[in-house]
Design a protein around this motif. Sequence first.
Motif, PDB file in Angstrom:
ATOM      1  N   ALA A 267       0.834  -1.205   0.000  1.00  0.00           N
ATOM      2  CA  ALA A 267       0.000   0.000   0.000  1.00  0.00           C
ATOM      3  C   ALA A 267       0.864   1.249   0.000  1.00  0.00           C
ATOM      4  O   ALA A 267       0.552   2.248  -0.670  1.00  0.00           O
ATOM      5  CB  ALA A 267      -0.932  -0.011   1.203  1.00  0.00           C
ATOM      6  N   ALA A 268       1.973   1.216   0.742  1.00  0.00           N
ATOM      7  CA  ALA A 268       2.875   2.371   0.792  1.00  0.00           C
ATOM      8  C   ALA A 268       3.459   2.666  -0.585  1.00  0.00           C
ATOM      9  O   ALA A 268       3.519   3.829  -1.014  1.00  0.00           O
ATOM     10  CB  ALA A 268       3.992   2.113   1.796  1.00  0.00           C
ATOM     11  N   LEU A 269       3.897   1.648  -1.295  1.00  0.00           N
ATOM     12  CA  LEU A 269       4.487   1.849  -2.613  1.00  0.00           C
ATOM     13  C   LEU A 269       3.478   2.482  -3.571  1.00  0.00           C
ATOM     14  O   LEU A 269       3.806   3.406  -4.332  1.00  0.00           O
ATOM     15  CB  LEU A 269       4.988   0.520  -3.174  1.00  0.00           C
ATOM     16  N   ALA A 270       2.232   2.002  -3.520  1.00  0.00           N
ATOM     17  CA  ALA A 270       1.209   2.563  -4.399  1.00  0.00           C
ATOM     18  C   ALA A 270       0.930   4.019  -4.060  1.00  0.00           C
ATOM     19  O   ALA A 270       0.817   4.877  -4.953  1.00  0.00           O
ATOM     20  CB  ALA A 270      -0.069   1.734  -4.292  1.00  0.00           C
ATOM     21  N   GLU A 271       0.822   4.341  -2.756  1.00  0.00           N
ATOM     22  CA  GLU A 271       0.548   5.716  -2.339  1.00  0.00           C
ATOM     23  C   GLU A 271       1.721   6.640  -2.654  1.00  0.00           C
ATOM     24  O   GLU A 271       1.537   7.792  -3.056  1.00  0.00           O
ATOM     25  CB  GLU A 271       0.226   5.758  -0.842  1.00  0.00           C
ATOM     26  N   LEU A 272       2.928   6.156  -2.452  1.00  0.00           N
ATOM     27  CA  LEU A 272       4.103   6.969  -2.771  1.00  0.00           C
ATOM     28  C   LEU A 272       4.156   7.269  -4.265  1.00  0.00           C
ATOM     29  O   LEU A 272       4.519   8.380  -4.677  1.00  0.00           O
ATOM     30  CB  LEU A 272       5.378   6.255  -2.322  1.00  0.00           C
ATOM     31  N   GLY A 273       3.807   6.286  -5.075  1.00  0.00           N
ATOM     32  CA  GLY A 273       3.769   6.517  -6.501  1.00  0.00           C
ATOM     33  C   GLY A 273       2.783   7.606  -6.872  1.00  0.00           C
ATOM     34  O   GLY A 273       3.087   8.494  -7.686  1.00  0.00           O
ATOM     35  N   PRO A 375      -4.793  -2.272   9.754  1.00  0.00           N
ATOM     36  CA  PRO A 375      -5.475  -2.024   8.473  1.00  0.00           C
ATOM     37  C   PRO A 375      -5.298  -0.592   7.998  1.00  0.00           C
ATOM     38  O   PRO A 375      -5.370   0.350   8.790  1.00  0.00           O
ATOM     39  CB  PRO A 375      -6.946  -2.331   8.793  1.00  0.00           C
ATOM     40  N   VAL A 376      -5.080  -0.445   6.703  1.00  0.00           N
ATOM     41  CA  VAL A 376      -4.897   0.896   6.134  1.00  0.00           C
ATOM     42  C   VAL A 376      -6.179   1.408   5.499  1.00  0.00           C
ATOM     43  O   VAL A 376      -6.216   2.549   5.003  1.00  0.00           O
ATOM     44  CB  VAL A 376      -3.757   0.901   5.103  1.00  0.00           C
ATOM     45  N   ASP A 377      -7.233   0.596   5.505  1.00  0.00           N
ATOM     46  CA  ASP A 377      -8.521   1.013   4.968  1.00  0.00           C
ATOM     47  C   ASP A 377      -9.564   1.201   6.068  1.00  0.00           C
ATOM     48  O   ASP A 377     -10.767   1.182   5.813  1.00  0.00           O
ATOM     49  CB  ASP A 377      -9.025  -0.007   3.945  1.00  0.00           C
ATOM     50  N   SER A 378      -9.087   1.402   7.306  1.00  0.00           N
ATOM     51  CA  SER A 378      -9.999   1.530   8.444  1.00  0.00           C
ATOM     52  C   SER A 378     -10.521   2.956   8.576  1.00  0.00           C
ATOM     53  O   SER A 378      -9.895   3.907   8.096  1.00  0.00           O
ATOM     54  CB  SER A 378      -9.265   1.145   9.733  1.00  0.00           C
ATOM     55  N   PRO A 379     -11.676   3.142   9.244  1.00  0.00           N
ATOM     56  CA  PRO A 379     -12.164   4.496   9.526  1.00  0.00           C
ATOM     57  C   PRO A 379     -11.159   5.316  10.331  1.00  0.00           C
ATOM     58  O   PRO A 379     -11.074   6.537  10.160  1.00  0.00           O
ATOM     59  CB  PRO A 379     -13.453   4.248  10.311  1.00  0.00           C
ATOM     60  N   THR A 380     -10.399   4.671  11.196  1.00  0.00           N
ATOM     61  CA  THR A 380      -9.410   5.392  11.998  1.00  0.00           C
ATOM     62  C   THR A 380      -8.294   5.948  11.124  1.00  0.00           C
ATOM     63  O   THR A 380      -7.870   7.099  11.289  1.00  0.00           O
ATOM     64  CB  THR A 380      -8.841   4.467  13.092  1.00  0.00           C
ATOM     65  N   PHE A 381      -7.801   5.129  10.182  1.00  0.00           N
ATOM     66  CA  PHE A 381      -6.770   5.640   9.282  1.00  0.00           C
ATOM     67  C   PHE A 381      -7.339   6.776   8.438  1.00  0.00           C
ATOM     68  O   PHE A 381      -6.659   7.793   8.201  1.00  0.00           O
ATOM     69  CB  PHE A 381      -6.219   4.534   8.381  1.00  0.00           C
TER      70      PHE A 381
END
Length: 463
Positions: A267-273, A375-381
Amino acid sequence: MAETDDATAPRPASHGGAWERVDDEVVRFTRDLIRIDTSNRGGGDCWERPAAEYVAARLAEAGLEPAVLEAAPGRTNVVARVAGSDPSAPALLVHGHLDVVPAEPDEWRVAPFSGEVREGMVWGRGAIDMKNADAMVLALVRSWMRAGVRPTRDVVLAFTADEEDSAAYGADWLVREHADLFEGCSEAIGESGAHTFHTRSATGAPVRIYPVGAGERGTAWLRLSARGTAGHGSKVNDDNAVAALAATVARIGQHRWPVRLTPVTRAALAELGRAVGVAADPEAPGFDVERDLPELLERLGPAAELVRSTLCNSAAPTVLDAGGKINVIPATASAGIDGRVLPGTEAEFEATMDALTGTRVEWTYAHRSIPLAAPVDSPTFAAMRAALRAHDPGAHVVPVCLSGGTDAKQFAALGITGYGFSPLLLPESLDYGALFHGVDERVPIEALRFGVRVLDHFLRSVA
Protein backbone atom coordinates in the motif's frame (compact mmCIF):
# COMPACT_ATOMS: atom_id res chain seq x y z
CA MET A 1 17.17 30.84 5.14
CA ALA A 2 16.30 29.86 8.72
CA GLU A 3 15.52 26.23 9.43
CA THR A 4 11.88 27.05 10.12
CA ASP A 5 11.38 28.88 6.80
CA ASP A 6 9.63 27.04 3.96
CA ALA A 7 7.72 29.11 1.46
CA THR A 8 5.63 26.19 0.17
CA ALA A 9 4.56 24.76 3.51
CA PRO A 10 1.36 25.77 5.28
CA ARG A 11 1.32 27.44 8.67
CA PRO A 12 -0.84 26.21 11.55
CA ALA A 13 -4.19 27.97 11.37
CA SER A 14 -4.85 30.71 13.89
CA HIS A 15 -7.86 30.02 16.07
CA GLY A 16 -7.70 33.22 18.06
CA GLY A 17 -7.43 33.48 21.81
CA ALA A 18 -8.79 29.96 22.41
CA TRP A 19 -5.51 28.55 21.15
CA GLU A 20 -3.12 31.02 22.73
CA ARG A 21 -2.87 29.17 26.03
CA VAL A 22 -2.51 25.82 24.25
CA ASP A 23 0.30 27.24 22.11
CA ASP A 24 2.09 28.54 25.19
CA GLU A 25 1.62 25.35 27.19
CA VAL A 26 2.81 22.95 24.50
CA VAL A 27 6.11 24.80 24.30
CA ARG A 28 6.47 25.14 28.07
CA PHE A 29 5.64 21.49 28.71
CA THR A 30 8.10 20.33 26.05
CA ARG A 31 10.86 22.43 27.60
CA ASP A 32 10.03 21.34 31.16
CA LEU A 33 10.01 17.65 30.26
CA ILE A 34 13.31 17.90 28.39
CA ARG A 35 14.87 19.47 31.51
CA ILE A 36 14.00 16.33 33.47
CA ASP A 37 16.80 13.91 32.60
CA THR A 38 15.18 10.51 32.05
CA SER A 39 18.07 8.88 30.19
CA ASN A 40 17.56 5.15 29.83
CA ARG A 41 20.92 3.37 29.84
CA GLY A 42 19.36 -0.07 29.75
CA GLY A 43 19.44 -2.89 32.25
CA GLY A 44 17.08 -1.05 34.60
CA ASP A 45 19.19 2.10 34.78
CA CYS A 46 16.63 4.88 34.42
CA TRP A 47 14.55 7.13 36.69
CA GLU A 48 11.31 8.34 35.11
CA ARG A 49 9.58 9.28 38.36
CA PRO A 50 10.11 13.09 38.22
CA ALA A 51 8.74 13.25 34.68
CA ALA A 52 5.79 11.04 35.63
CA GLU A 53 5.03 13.24 38.63
CA TYR A 54 5.18 16.31 36.41
CA VAL A 55 2.71 14.78 33.94
CA ALA A 56 0.39 13.60 36.70
CA ALA A 57 0.37 17.07 38.28
CA ARG A 58 -0.55 18.74 34.97
CA LEU A 59 -3.40 16.24 34.46
CA ALA A 60 -4.64 16.64 38.03
CA GLU A 61 -4.67 20.43 37.64
CA ALA A 62 -7.09 19.94 34.75
CA GLY A 63 -9.46 17.86 36.85
CA LEU A 64 -8.43 14.37 35.74
CA GLU A 65 -7.54 11.55 38.14
CA PRO A 66 -4.23 10.11 36.92
CA ALA A 67 -2.99 6.79 38.27
CA VAL A 68 0.73 6.90 39.10
CA LEU A 69 2.09 3.37 38.87
CA GLU A 70 5.61 2.13 39.61
CA ALA A 71 6.93 -1.16 38.31
CA ALA A 72 10.07 -0.64 40.44
CA PRO A 73 11.44 2.28 42.44
CA GLY A 74 11.66 5.26 40.08
CA ARG A 75 10.27 3.35 37.07
CA THR A 76 7.02 5.24 36.98
CA ASN A 77 4.05 5.27 34.58
CA VAL A 78 0.96 7.48 34.44
CA VAL A 79 -2.46 6.43 33.13
CA ALA A 80 -5.61 8.56 32.96
CA ARG A 81 -8.97 8.37 31.17
CA VAL A 82 -10.88 11.18 29.50
CA ALA A 83 -14.56 10.26 29.34
CA GLY A 84 -16.14 10.39 25.90
CA SER A 85 -19.67 11.41 24.99
CA ASP A 86 -20.64 7.95 23.69
CA PRO A 87 -20.17 5.25 26.36
CA SER A 88 -20.94 2.54 23.79
CA ALA A 89 -18.04 3.53 21.54
CA PRO A 90 -14.73 1.69 21.86
CA ALA A 91 -12.04 3.62 23.72
CA LEU A 92 -8.91 4.94 22.04
CA LEU A 93 -5.48 4.69 23.67
CA VAL A 94 -2.99 7.56 23.27
CA HIS A 95 0.44 6.50 24.54
CA GLY A 96 3.85 8.12 24.79
CA HIS A 97 7.01 7.25 26.68
CA LEU A 98 8.81 9.39 29.24
CA ASP A 99 12.32 7.96 28.92
CA VAL A 100 14.94 9.05 26.40
CA VAL A 101 18.21 7.67 25.10
CA PRO A 102 21.40 9.10 26.65
CA ALA A 103 23.15 12.15 25.19
CA GLU A 104 26.81 13.16 25.18
CA PRO A 105 26.86 16.90 26.03
CA ASP A 106 30.24 17.50 24.35
CA GLU A 107 28.74 16.55 20.98
CA TRP A 108 25.85 19.02 21.17
CA ARG A 109 25.60 22.71 20.26
CA VAL A 110 23.35 23.22 23.30
CA ALA A 111 23.14 21.41 26.63
CA PRO A 112 20.97 18.39 25.80
CA PHE A 113 18.79 18.75 28.90
CA SER A 114 18.41 22.52 28.79
CA GLY A 115 15.19 22.78 26.80
CA GLU A 116 16.70 25.87 25.20
CA VAL A 117 14.71 27.83 22.62
CA ARG A 118 16.87 28.86 19.68
CA GLU A 119 16.11 29.64 16.04
CA GLY A 120 12.41 29.11 16.61
CA MET A 121 12.92 25.60 17.97
CA VAL A 122 13.02 23.77 21.29
CA TRP A 123 16.34 21.93 21.66
CA GLY A 124 17.17 18.93 23.79
CA ARG A 125 17.02 15.19 24.20
CA GLY A 126 13.40 14.14 23.73
CA ALA A 127 12.41 17.10 21.55
CA ILE A 128 11.49 14.58 18.83
CA ASP A 129 11.53 11.25 20.68
CA MET A 130 9.14 11.87 22.30
CA LYS A 131 8.58 14.47 25.00
CA ASN A 132 7.25 16.77 22.31
CA ALA A 133 4.30 14.43 21.72
CA ASP A 134 3.76 13.99 25.47
CA ALA A 135 3.56 17.78 25.75
CA MET A 136 1.11 18.02 22.84
CA VAL A 137 -1.22 15.54 24.48
CA LEU A 138 -0.99 17.29 27.85
CA ALA A 139 -1.69 20.73 26.40
CA LEU A 140 -4.59 19.46 24.29
CA VAL A 141 -6.34 17.50 27.04
CA ARG A 142 -6.02 20.40 29.47
CA SER A 143 -7.68 22.67 26.89
CA TRP A 144 -10.54 20.19 26.55
CA MET A 145 -11.09 20.10 30.28
CA ARG A 146 -11.13 23.90 30.51
CA ALA A 147 -13.65 24.20 27.68
CA GLY A 148 -15.80 21.22 28.65
CA VAL A 149 -14.96 19.40 25.40
CA ARG A 150 -15.61 15.67 25.27
CA PRO A 151 -14.40 13.44 22.43
CA THR A 152 -16.83 10.85 21.11
CA ARG A 153 -14.76 7.94 22.41
CA ASP A 154 -13.13 7.55 25.80
CA VAL A 155 -9.48 8.53 25.42
CA VAL A 156 -7.07 6.63 27.65
CA LEU A 157 -3.74 8.38 28.18
CA ALA A 158 -0.64 6.33 29.00
CA PHE A 159 2.75 7.92 29.70
CA THR A 160 5.14 5.02 30.01
CA ALA A 161 8.56 4.13 31.35
CA ASP A 162 11.27 2.03 29.72
CA GLU A 163 10.23 2.19 26.05
CA GLU A 164 13.83 2.89 25.07
CA ASP A 165 14.89 -0.48 26.49
CA SER A 166 12.62 -3.51 26.77
CA ALA A 167 9.40 -1.92 28.17
CA ALA A 168 9.72 -4.32 31.11
CA TYR A 169 9.08 -1.48 33.58
CA GLY A 170 6.60 0.29 31.33
CA ALA A 171 4.03 -0.87 28.81
CA ASP A 172 4.82 -4.56 29.26
CA TRP A 173 4.30 -4.30 33.01
CA LEU A 174 1.14 -2.21 32.62
CA VAL A 175 -0.36 -4.76 30.26
CA ARG A 176 0.40 -7.61 32.67
CA GLU A 177 -0.49 -5.93 35.96
CA HIS A 178 -3.02 -3.21 35.10
CA ALA A 179 -4.89 -4.38 32.03
CA ASP A 180 -8.14 -3.09 33.54
CA LEU A 181 -7.01 0.49 32.96
CA PHE A 182 -7.22 -0.14 29.20
CA GLU A 183 -10.64 -1.75 29.25
CA GLY A 184 -12.59 -1.04 26.09
CA CYS A 185 -9.59 0.20 24.07
CA SER A 186 -9.69 -1.17 20.54
CA GLU A 187 -7.12 1.08 18.85
CA ALA A 188 -4.17 3.25 19.80
CA ILE A 189 -1.95 5.99 18.48
CA GLY A 190 1.65 6.49 19.50
CA GLU A 191 5.03 7.62 18.24
CA SER A 192 6.82 7.56 14.91
CA GLY A 193 4.38 8.77 12.32
CA ALA A 194 2.68 11.74 10.64
CA HIS A 195 5.74 14.02 10.34
CA THR A 196 6.45 15.93 7.13
CA PHE A 197 8.71 14.17 4.65
CA HIS A 198 9.72 16.49 1.82
CA THR A 199 10.44 15.24 -1.68
CA ARG A 200 9.82 16.20 -5.32
CA SER A 201 7.42 14.89 -7.92
CA ALA A 202 8.48 13.53 -11.28
CA THR A 203 8.02 17.06 -12.65
CA GLY A 204 10.10 18.65 -9.90
CA ALA A 205 7.21 20.09 -7.89
CA PRO A 206 7.55 20.02 -4.07
CA VAL A 207 5.65 17.19 -2.37
CA ARG A 208 4.85 16.81 1.33
CA ILE A 209 4.35 13.24 2.51
CA TYR A 210 3.12 12.28 5.97
CA PRO A 211 4.02 8.64 6.73
CA VAL A 212 1.64 7.09 9.27
CA GLY A 213 2.78 3.96 11.06
CA ALA A 214 0.51 1.04 10.17
CA GLY A 215 2.88 -1.75 11.09
CA GLU A 216 6.14 -2.54 12.84
CA ARG A 217 8.86 -5.07 12.37
CA GLY A 218 9.19 -7.38 15.33
CA THR A 219 12.18 -7.15 17.64
CA ALA A 220 14.52 -10.13 17.79
CA TRP A 221 17.51 -9.27 19.95
CA LEU A 222 19.78 -12.31 19.96
CA ARG A 223 22.61 -13.56 22.11
CA LEU A 224 25.15 -15.72 20.28
CA SER A 225 27.52 -17.93 22.25
CA ALA A 226 30.44 -20.14 21.29
CA ARG A 227 32.43 -22.54 23.44
CA GLY A 228 35.90 -23.83 22.79
CA THR A 229 39.07 -24.98 24.45
CA ALA A 230 40.90 -22.43 26.56
CA GLY A 231 44.63 -22.19 26.17
CA HIS A 232 47.74 -20.14 25.62
CA GLY A 233 47.61 -17.72 22.72
CA SER A 234 50.92 -18.97 21.37
CA LYS A 235 49.69 -22.55 20.89
CA VAL A 236 47.88 -23.96 17.88
CA ASN A 237 44.20 -24.29 18.80
CA ASP A 238 41.61 -25.49 16.31
CA ASP A 239 38.83 -25.19 18.90
CA ASN A 240 38.96 -21.41 19.29
CA ALA A 241 35.63 -19.94 20.48
CA VAL A 242 36.57 -16.42 19.36
CA ALA A 243 37.38 -17.56 15.82
CA ALA A 244 34.16 -19.55 15.56
CA LEU A 245 32.08 -16.66 16.82
CA ALA A 246 33.82 -14.11 14.58
CA ALA A 247 33.19 -16.21 11.48
CA THR A 248 29.51 -16.54 12.38
CA VAL A 249 29.08 -12.85 13.09
CA ALA A 250 30.67 -12.06 9.73
CA ARG A 251 28.23 -14.41 7.94
CA ILE A 252 25.28 -12.75 9.66
CA GLY A 253 26.52 -9.28 8.84
CA GLN A 254 27.04 -10.16 5.18
CA HIS A 255 23.75 -12.01 4.71
CA ARG A 256 21.33 -10.44 2.24
CA TRP A 257 17.76 -11.06 3.30
CA PRO A 258 15.15 -11.64 0.59
CA VAL A 259 12.53 -8.99 -0.09
CA ARG A 260 9.14 -9.69 1.47
CA LEU A 261 6.46 -7.16 0.55
CA THR A 262 3.88 -6.99 3.33
CA PRO A 263 0.37 -5.60 2.64
CA VAL A 264 1.31 -2.33 4.38
CA THR A 265 4.43 -1.90 2.24
CA ARG A 266 2.50 -2.71 -0.93
CA ALA A 267 0.00 0.00 0.00
CA ALA A 268 2.87 2.37 0.79
CA LEU A 269 4.49 1.85 -2.61
CA ALA A 270 1.21 2.56 -4.40
CA GLU A 271 0.55 5.72 -2.34
CA LEU A 272 4.10 6.97 -2.77
CA GLY A 273 3.77 6.52 -6.50
CA ARG A 274 0.61 8.62 -6.53
CA ALA A 275 2.29 11.28 -4.41
CA VAL A 276 5.28 11.75 -6.72
CA GLY A 277 3.47 11.04 -9.97
CA VAL A 278 4.97 7.73 -11.06
CA ALA A 279 3.26 4.43 -11.82
CA ALA A 280 3.64 2.16 -8.82
CA ASP A 281 1.41 -0.89 -8.54
CA PRO A 282 3.03 -3.92 -6.91
CA GLU A 283 -0.35 -5.69 -7.24
CA ALA A 284 -0.30 -5.42 -11.04
CA PRO A 285 -0.24 -8.74 -12.94
CA GLY A 286 3.28 -9.65 -13.87
CA PHE A 287 4.97 -7.43 -11.26
CA ASP A 288 8.16 -9.24 -10.33
CA VAL A 289 9.80 -8.17 -7.08
CA GLU A 290 13.36 -9.03 -8.05
CA ARG A 291 13.07 -7.57 -11.54
CA ASP A 292 10.73 -4.58 -11.07
CA LEU A 293 11.19 -3.37 -7.49
CA PRO A 294 14.71 -1.87 -7.87
CA GLU A 295 13.55 0.24 -10.83
CA LEU A 296 10.41 1.32 -8.94
CA LEU A 297 12.44 2.43 -5.93
CA GLU A 298 14.74 4.42 -8.18
CA ARG A 299 11.79 6.20 -9.78
CA LEU A 300 10.32 7.04 -6.38
CA GLY A 301 13.49 8.97 -5.57
CA PRO A 302 14.02 10.07 -1.94
CA ALA A 303 10.50 8.86 -1.06
CA ALA A 304 11.78 5.29 -1.36
CA GLU A 305 13.59 5.78 1.96
CA LEU A 306 10.20 5.54 3.69
CA VAL A 307 9.99 1.84 2.79
CA ARG A 308 13.58 0.76 2.11
CA SER A 309 14.31 -0.46 5.67
CA THR A 310 11.13 -2.55 5.82
CA LEU A 311 11.42 -4.47 2.58
CA CYS A 312 13.03 -7.40 4.36
CA ASN A 313 14.16 -8.77 7.70
CA SER A 314 17.50 -7.67 9.12
CA ALA A 315 20.11 -8.82 11.61
CA ALA A 316 22.81 -6.35 12.59
CA PRO A 317 25.81 -7.43 14.72
CA THR A 318 26.07 -4.91 17.56
CA VAL A 319 28.02 -6.44 20.47
CA LEU A 320 31.15 -8.60 20.80
CA ASP A 321 32.36 -9.98 24.12
CA ALA A 322 35.29 -12.36 24.49
CA GLY A 323 38.48 -12.77 26.44
CA GLY A 324 40.35 -10.40 28.68
CA LYS A 325 44.01 -10.94 27.91
CA ILE A 326 45.77 -11.00 24.56
CA ASN A 327 47.83 -14.12 25.22
CA VAL A 328 44.92 -16.21 26.56
CA ILE A 329 42.47 -18.03 24.29
CA PRO A 330 39.16 -17.89 26.20
CA ALA A 331 36.80 -20.83 26.57
CA THR A 332 33.75 -18.77 25.63
CA ALA A 333 32.80 -15.89 23.36
CA SER A 334 29.48 -14.13 22.85
CA ALA A 335 27.86 -11.55 20.59
CA GLY A 336 24.69 -9.50 20.35
CA ILE A 337 22.57 -9.27 17.21
CA ASP A 338 19.80 -6.74 16.65
CA GLY A 339 17.28 -8.63 14.54
CA ARG A 340 14.10 -7.11 13.08
CA VAL A 341 11.35 -9.29 11.65
CA LEU A 342 8.51 -8.50 9.26
CA PRO A 343 4.98 -9.73 9.95
CA GLY A 344 4.56 -13.33 8.81
CA THR A 345 8.28 -14.10 8.55
CA GLU A 346 9.15 -15.24 12.07
CA ALA A 347 9.69 -18.90 11.09
CA GLU A 348 11.84 -17.86 8.12
CA PHE A 349 13.96 -15.64 10.37
CA GLU A 350 14.61 -18.44 12.86
CA ALA A 351 15.46 -20.95 10.12
CA THR A 352 17.90 -18.47 8.59
CA MET A 353 19.61 -17.88 11.94
CA ASP A 354 19.93 -21.65 12.43
CA ALA A 355 21.61 -21.93 9.05
CA LEU A 356 23.93 -18.96 9.59
CA THR A 357 25.09 -20.08 13.05
CA GLY A 358 25.38 -23.77 12.19
CA THR A 359 26.36 -26.29 14.84
CA ARG A 360 29.33 -24.37 16.19
CA VAL A 361 27.52 -21.36 17.63
CA GLU A 362 24.29 -21.28 19.63
CA TRP A 363 21.75 -18.46 19.56
CA THR A 364 18.92 -17.53 21.89
CA TYR A 365 16.52 -14.63 22.21
CA ALA A 366 17.67 -11.94 24.62
CA HIS A 367 14.49 -9.97 23.95
CA ARG A 368 11.65 -10.61 21.59
CA SER A 369 8.51 -8.75 20.54
CA ILE A 370 5.97 -9.46 17.85
CA PRO A 371 5.69 -7.72 14.48
CA LEU A 372 2.54 -5.70 13.93
CA ALA A 373 0.24 -4.80 11.05
CA ALA A 374 -2.80 -2.51 11.13
CA PRO A 375 -5.48 -2.02 8.47
CA VAL A 376 -4.90 0.90 6.13
CA ASP A 377 -8.52 1.01 4.97
CA SER A 378 -10.00 1.53 8.44
CA PRO A 379 -12.16 4.50 9.53
CA THR A 380 -9.41 5.39 12.00
CA PHE A 381 -6.77 5.64 9.28
CA ALA A 382 -9.21 7.70 7.21
CA ALA A 383 -9.70 10.05 10.19
CA MET A 384 -5.93 10.50 10.53
CA ARG A 385 -5.66 11.31 6.84
CA ALA A 386 -8.54 13.80 7.07
CA ALA A 387 -7.02 15.53 10.12
CA LEU A 388 -3.67 16.01 8.39
CA ARG A 389 -5.26 17.27 5.19
CA ALA A 390 -7.46 19.70 7.12
CA HIS A 391 -4.36 21.45 8.40
CA ASP A 392 -2.14 20.84 5.37
CA PRO A 393 -4.33 20.59 2.25
CA GLY A 394 -1.29 19.50 0.24
CA ALA A 395 -0.57 16.50 2.49
CA HIS A 396 -0.05 13.06 0.97
CA VAL A 397 -0.76 10.57 3.77
CA VAL A 398 1.01 7.25 3.30
CA PRO A 399 0.85 4.10 5.47
CA VAL A 400 4.26 2.67 6.33
CA CYS A 401 5.73 -0.17 8.33
CA LEU A 402 8.12 1.14 10.98
CA SER A 403 11.60 -0.36 10.90
CA GLY A 404 11.92 -0.29 14.69
CA GLY A 405 9.46 -0.87 17.51
CA THR A 406 7.26 1.05 19.92
CA ASP A 407 5.05 0.34 22.90
CA ALA A 408 2.32 -0.59 20.43
CA LYS A 409 3.76 -4.11 20.54
CA GLN A 410 3.01 -4.48 24.22
CA PHE A 411 -0.49 -3.02 23.96
CA ALA A 412 -1.22 -5.40 21.09
CA ALA A 413 -1.33 -8.17 23.71
CA LEU A 414 -4.63 -6.63 24.85
CA GLY A 415 -6.03 -6.78 21.33
CA ILE A 416 -5.34 -3.09 20.69
CA THR A 417 -4.50 -2.16 17.08
CA GLY A 418 -1.75 0.45 17.01
CA TYR A 419 -0.86 3.27 14.64
CA GLY A 420 2.13 5.61 14.67
CA PHE A 421 0.60 9.09 14.68
CA SER A 422 2.47 11.98 16.31
CA PRO A 423 1.86 14.80 13.81
CA LEU A 424 4.52 17.42 13.11
CA LEU A 425 4.86 19.98 10.33
CA LEU A 426 8.59 20.12 9.63
CA PRO A 427 10.60 22.35 7.29
CA GLU A 428 12.47 20.78 4.40
CA SER A 429 15.80 21.75 5.94
CA LEU A 430 15.26 19.62 9.05
CA ASP A 431 16.18 15.92 8.78
CA TYR A 432 13.66 14.18 11.03
CA GLY A 433 15.31 10.77 10.73
CA ALA A 434 18.70 12.10 11.81
CA LEU A 435 17.18 13.70 14.92
CA PHE A 436 15.94 10.39 16.34
CA HIS A 437 18.55 9.39 18.93
CA GLY A 438 20.84 11.90 17.24
CA VAL A 439 22.87 14.95 18.19
CA ASP A 440 21.22 18.40 18.43
CA GLU A 441 17.71 16.96 18.64
CA ARG A 442 15.20 19.79 18.23
CA VAL A 443 11.64 20.54 17.21
CA PRO A 444 10.22 23.72 15.65
CA ILE A 445 7.72 25.57 17.82
CA GLU A 446 5.42 25.81 14.79
CA ALA A 447 5.58 22.01 14.46
CA LEU A 448 4.31 21.59 18.03
CA ARG A 449 1.43 23.97 17.43
CA PHE A 450 0.52 22.23 14.18
CA GLY A 451 0.63 18.86 15.94
CA VAL A 452 -1.76 19.93 18.70
CA ARG A 453 -4.31 21.09 16.13
CA VAL A 454 -4.08 17.90 14.09
CA LEU A 455 -4.44 15.77 17.22
CA ASP A 456 -7.45 17.81 18.29
CA HIS A 457 -9.09 17.35 14.89
CA PHE A 458 -8.41 13.61 14.87
CA LEU A 459 -9.38 12.79 18.43
CA ARG A 460 -12.61 14.76 18.23
CA SER A 461 -13.64 13.34 14.84
CA VAL A 462 -12.67 9.67 15.03
CA ALA A 463 -15.72 7.55 15.73
